[in-house]
Every structure is written in C-alpha cells, then in structure tokens.
Design a protein around this motif. Structure first.
Motif, PDB file in Angstrom:
ATOM      1  N   ILE A  48       0.855  -1.195   0.000  1.00  0.00           N
ATOM      2  CA  ILE A  48       0.000   0.000   0.000  1.00  0.00           C
ATOM      3  C   ILE A  48       0.887   1.239   0.000  1.00  0.00           C
ATOM      4  O   ILE A  48       2.088   1.154   0.283  1.00  0.00           O
ATOM      5  N   TRP A  59       0.728   5.789   0.706  1.00  0.00           N
ATOM      6  CA  TRP A  59      -0.020   6.993   1.069  1.00  0.00           C
ATOM      7  C   TRP A  59      -0.341   7.797  -0.178  1.00  0.00           C
ATOM      8  O   TRP A  59       0.366   7.717  -1.178  1.00  0.00           O
ATOM      9  N   ASN A  60      -1.433   8.592  -0.078  1.00  0.00           N
ATOM     10  CA  ASN A  60      -1.689   9.525  -1.175  1.00  0.00           C
ATOM     11  C   ASN A  60      -0.814  10.774  -0.979  1.00  0.00           C
ATOM     12  O   ASN A  60      -0.019  10.846  -0.030  1.00  0.00           O
ATOM     13  N   ASP A 119      -1.202  13.869   0.060  1.00  0.00           N
ATOM     14  CA  ASP A 119      -1.158  14.667   1.293  1.00  0.00           C
ATOM     15  C   ASP A 119      -1.244  13.798   2.555  1.00  0.00           C
ATOM     16  O   ASP A 119      -1.554  14.291   3.647  1.00  0.00           O
ATOM     17  N   HIS A 120      -0.957  12.509   2.365  1.00  0.00           N
ATOM     18  CA  HIS A 120      -0.817  11.635   3.521  1.00  0.00           C
ATOM     19  C   HIS A 120      -2.122  11.456   4.291  1.00  0.00           C
ATOM     20  O   HIS A 120      -2.144  11.320   5.500  1.00  0.00           O
ATOM     21  N   THR A 121      -3.242  11.447   3.567  1.00  0.00           N
ATOM     22  CA  THR A 121      -4.533  11.308   4.244  1.00  0.00           C
ATOM     23  C   THR A 121      -5.229  10.005   3.876  1.00  0.00           C
ATOM     24  O   THR A 121      -6.157   9.588   4.541  1.00  0.00           O
ATOM     25  N   GLU A 122      -4.805   9.377   2.787  1.00  0.00           N
ATOM     26  CA  GLU A 122      -5.447   8.139   2.352  1.00  0.00           C
ATOM     27  C   GLU A 122      -4.388   7.103   2.027  1.00  0.00           C
ATOM     28  O   GLU A 122      -3.286   7.441   1.607  1.00  0.00           O
ATOM     29  N   LEU A 123      -4.787   5.815   2.228  1.00  0.00           N
ATOM     30  CA  LEU A 123      -3.889   4.723   1.857  1.00  0.00           C
ATOM     31  C   LEU A 123      -4.506   3.966   0.690  1.00  0.00           C
ATOM     32  O   LEU A 123      -5.700   3.676   0.704  1.00  0.00           O
ATOM     33  N   HIS A 124      -3.712   3.660  -0.280  1.00  0.00           N
ATOM     34  CA  HIS A 124      -4.237   2.966  -1.447  1.00  0.00           C
ATOM     35  C   HIS A 124      -3.457   1.711  -1.743  1.00  0.00           C
ATOM     36  O   HIS A 124      -2.247   1.672  -1.545  1.00  0.00           O
ATOM     37  N   ASP A 125      -4.164   0.686  -2.224  1.00  0.00           N
ATOM     38  CA  ASP A 125      -3.488  -0.546  -2.630  1.00  0.00           C
ATOM     39  C   ASP A 125      -2.619  -0.294  -3.850  1.00  0.00           C
ATOM     40  O   ASP A 125      -2.975   0.505  -4.709  1.00  0.00           O
ATOM     41  N   ALA A 162       0.302   2.976   9.085  1.00  0.00           N
ATOM     42  CA  ALA A 162      -0.310   2.366   7.911  1.00  0.00           C
ATOM     43  C   ALA A 162      -0.582   0.885   8.090  1.00  0.00           C
ATOM     44  O   ALA A 162      -1.513   0.344   7.498  1.00  0.00           O
TER      45      ALA A 162
END
Lengths: 400, 662
Positions: free
Chosen positions: A250, A252-253, A255-261, A379
């Motif tokens: 995974i 981070w996006n 701005d470090h607010t979302e985690l994505h696969d 995370a």
C-alpha cells in the motif's frame, strides 16, 4: 499576450529548488515542447519544457544560474512579436506597432525590444569571486546591493551579508565551504517530513543467504557481465513476497490522508544510492513482470544516472517499497527511514559466514545477514509486517 | 687547362666520382619520389652542380663546419650524410637527419659537421663566420664553410660576413655556387657587378673564379683555400660558375625564364660525364663498378626510408629548449652577507665571474673592447681577456648576430652586446629564424647558448631609436628566453643563469635603472628563469610590473599605503618563461590585478598576463583586470611629449585607486 514563466513545483513537498540554467537565450523563439531551462527539484536535475510559444524574454530579476529559488518565482515571459514586457509584472496587451512605422532600429529605445535598456540597468552583476563566496556561505547574492562600479556585487558585499546571516562563523568549515548545500537541505527536509508523518518501527531478523551468494559466484564464474547485486536479488524476491501480502503493498496519497493498494503489476522498488551529492533513491519499474536480467540492467543504469546527477524526478518516484544496503560497510542492523509516501523500507546488513545447526543437528557454515525492515505503524500493524518479513526470509532461503 | 698538367691521385679521382654519382642518383631518386608523393614539402635538387660540394667537402674533416642553403642535399651527402638519413628526412620520417622536423631545407647532422641547410638566403654566410670564430676561440684548427648561391651574393649577409671574416682573418671558405638564377631571377639582371669573385677585393680577401663543373679544378682551389684557412691566413671567396639542370624545385615549371636549349647545352657539360671522359682510359671499370654500387645503395636507402616510421606525435613539442640546467647555488637569503651595488655593477660581476671560469665565452659589440661598453657592461674585461674574447665589431648587427649563431652551433658561447636593444631589430631574422629555431630543427643535437643583451626603455629624451621595449614581441618566439630584470640582485643571478643555460637568451636592461642600487649577496648564486619575485607583500591588490615599472610601483605603493591600500608587487623577471603560478597565488589573495608595463598594451606582455589570469583565475577576480601601459606610439623626443607616453607614479596611484573602486 505575454505568457509568464514561473519556477515550477515538481513534487508535493517542494518549496524551493535550484535554478540551474537557461537552455534558451533571451530573444530566442521558443516553441511548445522545447526545453526551456534546467532546474533541480528535490533531488534531481530536471529539464523543463515550454508549455507555450513565443519569444523568450528573461525577467529583469530572473535568478542567476545555481541560485536557489522559491517555487512560483517569475523567471520570464513568452512574448508575441512586438509585445512588451508588462511593466507591473502582470501580463499586458502587446504594443501595437503599425505597418507605417519606420524600421525599429531608427526608433531608438522604442524599437522592437523596448525593455532591453531597463533590463540591463537593473541586472544584478556579481564578480566571480563574490559568486564563489556566495555559494560557499549560502548568501543569495542576487538580493544584495553591490558596492562596486555600477552596483556590481563584490566579495566584500557577500562577506558582510554572510556576517549578518551569521553563517560565516557557523555554517562554514575551516576551509570556508558550507556543506549544507541546497541538495543536502532538500534531503534533510524530506527525511524530516518522513519522521514527522510516519510512525517508524524497525523489525530485525536473520536470513541465510548462502544460496544467493552461491548464485552470484556462479554468475561471476560464467563471466556474466550483469552479475546481479544483492539489492537486485532482494528487489526481485521482495516483489514476489509483496504480492502475497496485500497489507504491505500500500502507499499513502499525496497529502498523507489516504492509503491505497498497489497492484502487483505496479510494484516499483526503490534502491538507495549513495552519491557524492548525497542520498538518492531511484526506482526500478515493474519488478514483478521483469526478468532478473532486466532488473540488473535497469538498476545499473539508474545508479549511473544517480552518480552523474542526471536522474529525473519520474525516475525517483512511485515506489512501493525501498531497499537500502549498508552491508558493504560491515553494518549488521540499522533503522532505515521510510521513503514516504511508501510505507516500508528494507535494510540489508553485512553478509557473515557463521556456524548453524541444520535440521539434523549438524553444524554447518552458512552465509547470513540481518534484515532490518522499518514499517510505518500508522499504515500497517506489527503482525502483518512481521509476517511479510518472515515470508521474505523463507523465500530467500528456499532459492536454489 | 693547367689542371691537366699535374697528376691527380687515383683515390681522389674515384672518391670525387663516387660522391658526385651518389648525389646525382640520390637526387634523381628523390625527384621520382616527389612525383610519387613521398616527399611532403619542397625538394630543391642539386643536379648539375655536384662537382662543387664533392670537391670542397673532400678537403674537409668531420670537425669542419658546413653551413648550407635551401639547395643543400649535395652538401649534406658530400659532407658524409648517409642517403637514408637524407631521403627519410624528405619523407618526414623518424630516421631522417632532422628526425622529420626539417625536410629538404633543414638538414642537420652536426655530428659530421653538417650544420644545417636553411630556407633563408644569406644566414649561412654569417654562420660560417661564426664557425670560423669558434675555431679562433677554441684553437682547434677547424674551418667554417658557407655554400651559397648567386642570389646570396646580393644580400647584406654577404657584405657583412665577408667584411667580418676579413678583419678578423677567420678560417672560412665562402663558396658561391653561381648557377645564374636566384630562383628565377637572372644574376645578370640582379647584379651590378656580374663577377662575384671580383668582389673579394672589396673586402681585402682573395676571390677566385672557377669552372663549377670541373671537379678537379674546384678540388685544387678548395684545397689551397682550406690550407690557408688552417694556417691562419684568413678567408677565401670562391665563385663556381655552374648551372642547375632541373627546375628550382621539383614540380615547378622551368621554361618561363630559360629555354630548353640552354638546359640541354648545360647537360652536355655534366660534371660527372666530364670526369668520366677525362679518366676513361684509366678507370673505366672502376667507374662502372661505382655506378652499380651507388645504384644499389640509393635503392636500398629509399626502400628503408619508405619503410621507416613517422615520428610519434608526442615528440612534436620536444627540443624547443634544452633540458633545464640545474641551479646549484640559489640566491642566498637576505640575512646572508651582502653589499649594496648598482644594477650595472651586478651584471658586470656576473659576466666577469663567468668569463673567468668559462674560456668559451666571448663578447661582441660596438665599443665593448678597450672602451668597456657604452654602459660599462664589459668594464675591465678587455685587459684580462684581450681582443678575441672582447671583440669590437663594425656596425653590422645582422652580421655579428648571425656570426653568434654559427659560433654557438660550433661550441662557443657568444655574448652579443647591442648597447641599445633597438639595434636588435637589424638582426631579427637571424634571431627568430636561425638562433631560436636551431635547437628544435636539429632535434636537440645543437645547443644554442647565445646571450643577446641590450638596453631598453624610455627616458632622458632618448627618442624612438634608443628607447624601445621589445620583450613582448620577442617573447612570442618559441625557442627564445626573454629576461627583463628590475633589481640589481636579480640581474646578477639571472645573468649568471643566462651564461650557464644552453638556450638563447634575450637579456634586456632598462637604461633608466642601471644606477639603481640593491643589496646583492656576496656568495655566488644564480636565479632560474620562470620564477617571479614577490617584491613586496600586500593584501588589497596585486600589481604585476616589469623593469623600471617595478620601481615606480614601489614608489606609488608608499602613497597608496597612506590611503589604506596594501599593494602586493610581483616582478615576473622573465617574460619567457612566464611564471603564472606566483601571480595566480597573489590574485587568489587579493582578488584584484593591475598590470603595469612601459610597453604598449596591444598584443603585449600585459595582455598575456591578463588573458592567463582570466583563464586560470576567473573565480578569484573581484574586479576586472586592469592594465596601465605605455602608449601605442613611437617614443617622442621632447620631455613634454615623452612623459605622457609612459606610465608615471601618479598614473599608477590613480589606477590602483580606481581598481579598488571597481
């Protein structure tokens, strides 16, 4: 209409960068897509393409080569023929010159390049000696008022400015050079950001790499020109193991607010490269779908580009995990810092020949190293991270 | 003819025949090679004239020195050069006599007394005088021989050379090969007096005309001339009337200035054929054997030359100068015992010391004998060493500079005292084309220890023929070293070094500082060239100055000190070689550079320093490099005019202050 050229932001954390040089001259006709100037962003040199067409007019107060520049600073304009530089810095309509007007050079300063004189008047000039001292002390000489003829900035001006900044006594080594270069500063900022935004935990374990050592020896004996480095071998196996551990694959996006696969088809692995200008982390693309041979040739090319300062920003972004190797310095275990927005980094230690009990209780000699995995606890939790590491160890040890 | 009357030794006949045939066949082979493109440059053959070189050189030994012309292949072969060395040189090969540096017009083999052919008409006459002068100094019984064409007989070198040889009774043979054309200009047109031999009388020396295609006749005349020379009876002028039967140079057209009939007629008078006919009864089979032997020898030489390698490109810059002389005794530190003497006294001490230990040094110039030199440069030396080593000259600067060249080539160490350096200009061709290039052209086998000294500088209304500073111009010549001292102690050490090194040195002394004084160490020392002296340490600005300007900058720096400006003053002392490093070190300290020079700025000494410092010292510069120089103007006479064309103390102060504001 005059089109502004401003110092671009190349990465999400970039606040300032180094303007390297113009690749076009004042007055050149520039077409969209042509390379306009060279700059250095967070870690790498980048060539910036023109996004418009026009005649390049370099701004009166444009940065000098090698000057550190704030993002967004005005560098110049792309003008239409006969168009004037906007006086207040804002774009303006081109000055209309009708066909009946005589030739421009008979019109004196009102000719085709009306801004020429005012520009040369306000151009900041520094002596070579002053520039050198400015570079050593970190003084931005273009902001100084020169005491020399016609306002030329001299060594004394820079020295006084350096004193005022109090860098002359603190930031300067006894040989006079400031080692906290813009490049170093950018690296520091990234690392500091990583420290602030991630919750790093480092796991260490031992792995038997006898098979990898034997494999490399065999490649060397076969006089393969592309003998894989341990980092290359680990990159390959990390990609294989990651595919079995979605919790670890995974990112981070921005701005470090979302985690994505990250899908296995996009497993790009970063490799830390020590260069004379500092640490750089180029990224090997698509490791899962590449053969080992392809990985080796890509990593060799990236390392060479890193050492010659020619890495582009693209070549240093998009990784899922990075690998750093301090084994050659005899380091066993350490706490590598995560290359955010990635969530983990794998540290390779020194290979040591050690005795080990095998499954039958017999002592045999093996080649072992310590793996140091730093993961971002924000995370992912410790258990999935440890499971990944354990799986990686078995993967490595089962190589034949 | 009387030649028929006396018996000629068989050995001599066969030797003359062999030499002529060697020359002929080598030349014809070279002509073929020229057509094949193997000869890269000029090729002036000696075909038709073989009798002269063969006859003259058969009277010489390896220690006798031959100085030749552009048409010199025959002289080289007759003097003993192997055909391989000649052919390989024209092919530009390493095996060539000049190692590929010279070609047809620069054939050197000093080991056998072949002191070089030359692309310039005339200098060989003066150099042969130098060979003769060396013979007098070294007392070794050798003879100097100049071969030259009719063209040279109308050149000033002929006049100056024959006169000098006459007044000093030099052991020299002047062999004029009158082939009737100077390139393509007929001698009949170019000469007011068409008899070269008769001109000997004008200089009080024997002048003999001889049939240049009669090898026996020339042999006898030359034999007598060599005997006279060795016996100290002086020079002989021999005019050999001859004809070249090939064009001036291979590949050139031949019949714009002469006819085919003329050439055919002269071919019938071939000197080789003539000797053969005359002795056919006695030596016919020997002649045949020689012909065959030479044919094979020349073919083999050509094949070997063709197969031999070209010189490596790395060697292109070697032998411009001799390997540096090691300085054994460096200038003592200032705390050692010293005495305060003038610049003049210091150089006189150096010359006196060196003449005492080196008997090969001799001085030539106008008024340097009993008088002791216009500027007392040789004061007292005549009484010690006499007229041969302190030789007063006629006013013929080109002549005695050319003589010095030949003397240095043959083992002595001439010191030419010009009095005023402006007089150098009359000898410039000899200095630039001959003296400076000789070591290189001979691939380092000749040494050229020639010291040329004279006064430079503006002052005391000397006006324009007694005030020039020519070091910028002379420094542009590869092969020369140019020394321009400002201080007495340096002048002594540098002159000592000049008298020990093996390179030609221009030693230029500013007339207005000859009486300046400095503490000069008592112990013996010399100063290596190419080492600048920091005359005064400082921190604000670097000033580079030379000669008198050093003294002016010192004076200016006193008043600048009052204004808080500290001047670091550097005197390069030698213009070639030039010490950039010391200047750069100073510039790194101060960031500012002013060059003060009495000579004009344009293409000069100051320009060279500025260019070098912008290159290697760009990042050291905190201001533009400034120059304060003399005006680009002949030196005027009137004091009111003279003072404005040369920098003054006030000008220097002003320039430094301005530079500090940059």
């Amino acid at each position: 209409m005059a089109e502004e050229i401003r110092f671009p932001r190349l990465g999400w954390s970039m606040e300032e960068g180094r303007f390297v040089q113009w690749l076009k001259s004042d007055g050149d006709l520039v077409r969209e897509g042509e390379i306009l100037f060279e700059m250095e962003g967070e870690k790498a040199l980048q060539e910036i393409e023109s996004v418009g067409n026009g005649i390049l007019k370099i701004a009166a107060d444009a940065p000098q080569p090698d000057e550190v520049v704030q993002v967004g600073r005005l560098l110049g304009y792309l003008l239409l023929p006969n168009e004037k530089v906007p006086e207040d810095g804002s774009p303006s309509q081109p000055t209309v010159l009708t066909d009946v007007q005589p030739k421009a050079d008979e019109q004196g300063p009102q000719g085709i390049e009306p801004a020429e004189d005012s520009i040369s008047e306000s151009r900041v000039i520094a002596t070579p000696r002053a520039r050198r001292l400015a570079q050593e002390t970190g003084v931005v000489w273009s902001e100084l008022v020169g005491s020399g003829r016609d306002g030329r900035i001299r060594e004394a001006d820079v020295r006084n400015a350096a004193k005022a900044l109090n860098v002359s006594s603190q930031g300067v080594h006894k040989d006079g050079a400031n080692r906290f270069t813009p490049r170093r500063k950018m690296i520091a900022e990234r690392l500091r950001m990583s420290r602030e935004q991630t919750i790093p935990v480092t796991l260490t374990t031992q792995v038997d790499v006898s098979q990898l050592v034997a494999y490399r020896e065999m490649q060397k004996k076969m006089q393969n020109v592309r003998v894989p480095a341990f980092t290359d071998l680990f990159a390959k196996h990390v990609a294989i193991v990651l595919a079995r551990h979605p919790a670890m694959s995974i990112r981070w996006n921005h701005d470090h607010t979302e985690l994505h696969d990250v899908p296995a088809s996009e497993f790009h692995i970063g490799i830390a490269v020590d260069t004379s200008d500092g640490l750089l982390v180029p990224v090997i693309r698509d490791v899962s779908t590449k053969s080992l041979d392809e990985i080796v040739s890509q990593s060799k090319a990236l390392i060479e580009k890193a050492r010659s300062g020619r890495l582009t920003r693209e070549e240093m972004s998009g990784g899922v995990l990075s690998i750093t190797n301090l084994g050659s310095f005899g380091i066993d275990a350490f706490t590598p810092i995560i290359n955010a927005p990635e969530i983990a980094i794998l540290g390779l230690g020194a290979i040591r020949r050690e005795p080990m009990f095998d499954a039958y209780g017999q002592v045999k000699a093996v080649e072992r190293m310590v793996l140091s995995l730093t993961f971002d606890h924000a995370a992912v939790d410790g258990a999935p991270a440890a499971a990944f590491l354990k799986d990686l160890v078995s993967e490595i040890e089962s190589v034949h | 003819m009387s030649n028929m009357d006396t018996h000629i030794d068989r050995k001599v006949v066969l030797q003359l025949y062999r030499t002529m045939q060697l020359i002929r066949q080598t030349e014809e082979e070279l002509a073929r090679c020229h057509q094949r493109g193997l000869v890269h440059g000029a090729c002036h053959t000696y075909v038709g004239q073989e009798a002269i070189a063969s006859a003259v050189c058969s009277n010489l030994n390896d220690h006798d020195a031959v100085f030749s012309t552009h048409r010199g292949h025959g002289h080289a072969l007759a003097k003993g050069m192997k055909p391989l060395e000649l052919i390989a040189e024209l092919f530009g090969r390493e095996a060539g006599c000049s190692r590929g540096r010279g070609g047809s017009m620069h054939l050197f083999s000093p080991e056998i007394g072949m002191m070089g052919t030359s692309g310039i008409v005339g200098p060989c006459i003066l150099q042969a005088c130098g060979g003769g002068y060396s013979s007098k100094i070294l007392k070794n019984g050798t003879v100097g021989v100049a071969f030259f064409g009719d063209g040279a007989a109308n050149n000033a070198a002929f006049h100056e050379g024959l006169n000098m040889a006459s007044i000093w009774k030099l052991p020299v043979l002047f062999i004029c090969e009158n082939n009737q054309f100077a390139t393509e200009v007929p001698f009949a047109y170019a000469a007011g007096n068409s008899s070269v031999a008769s001109r000997g009388a004008a200089y009080g020396i024997p002048g003999i005309e001889v049939d240049g295609n009669d090898v026996i006749g020339i042999y006898r005349v030359a034999k007598e001339a060599v005997s006279r020379a060795r016996a100290g009876e002086g020079p002989t002028l021999i005019e050999c009337k001859t004809y070249r039967t090939r064009p001036h140079a291979e590949g050139m057209g031949d019949f714009t200035y002469r006819t085919k009939d003329d050439v055919e007629q002269w071919k019938q008078r071939c000197p080789i054929l003539r000797l053969r006919t005359r002795f056919s009864a006695e030596y016919s089979s020997e002649f045949d054997a020689i012909d065959q032997e030479i044919l094979e020898q020349v073919r083999a030489a050509r094949a070997e030359a063709e197969a031999s390698p070209e010189p490596t490109s790395e060697s292109a810059m070697t032998h411009i100068y001799s390997p540096p002389q090691i300085v054994v005794k460096e200038k003592p530190s200032p705390d050692r015992e010293s005495k305060v003497i003038t610049f003049s006294q210091a150089t006189l001490e150096a010359l006196t010391e060196e003449m005492a230990v080196n008997p090969n040094i001799f001085v030539m110039g106008e008024g340097i004998g009993i008088r002791g030199g216009n500027f007392l440069t040789t004061k007292g030396l005549y009484a010690i060493h006499g007229p041969e080593r302190l030789c007063d000259t006629p006013i013929c600067e080109r002549g005695f500079v050319g003589l010095a060249c030949g003397a240095a080539m043959t083992g002595t160490r001439p010191v030419i005292d010009f009095m005023f350096a402006d007089f150098v200009l009359d000898g410039l061709g000899e200095i630039i084309n001959q003296i400076a290039k000789m070591q290189y052209m001979s691939s380092g086998r000749l040494k050229m220890p020639v010291l040329l000294r004279g006064c430079i500088g503006i002052g005391h209304s000397a006006a324009t023929h007694h005030s020039g500073s020519y070091y910028g111009m002379l420094a542009q010549v590869p092969g020369l070293k140019v020394v321009v001292p400002s201080m007495a102690s340096d002048a002594k050490g540098l002159l000592k070094h000049a008298l020990r090194c093996h390179d030609p040195v221009l030693f230029l002394e500013h007339r207005e500082i000859l009486q300046t004084k400095e503490a000069v160490p008592v112990d013996e020392y010399e100063i290596e060239f190419g080492k600048a002296r920091v005359i005064q340490a400082g921190s604000s600005v670097t000033v580079v100055a030379i000669a008198r300007m050093v003294h002016l900058v010192l004076a200016a720096s006193e008043s600048l000190k009052q204004q808080g400006i500290s001047v670091e003053l550097i005197d390069p002392r030698t213009v070639t070689p030039l010490d950039s490093d010391t200047i750069l070190q100073s510039l790194a300290k101060t960031g500012r550079l002013l060059i003060v020079d009495e000579a004009p700025a344009h293409c000069g000494f100051s320009a060279e320093i500025a260019a070098r410092m912008v290159d290697v010292g760009f990042n050291e510069l905190d201001a533009p490099i400034k120059r304060l120089t003399g005006a680009f103007c002949p030196t005027p006479y009137s004091p009111s005019l003279e003072k404005v064309v040369v920098p003054s103390v006030e000008d220097i102060v002003k320039s430094v202050v301005q530079l500090m504001q940059e």
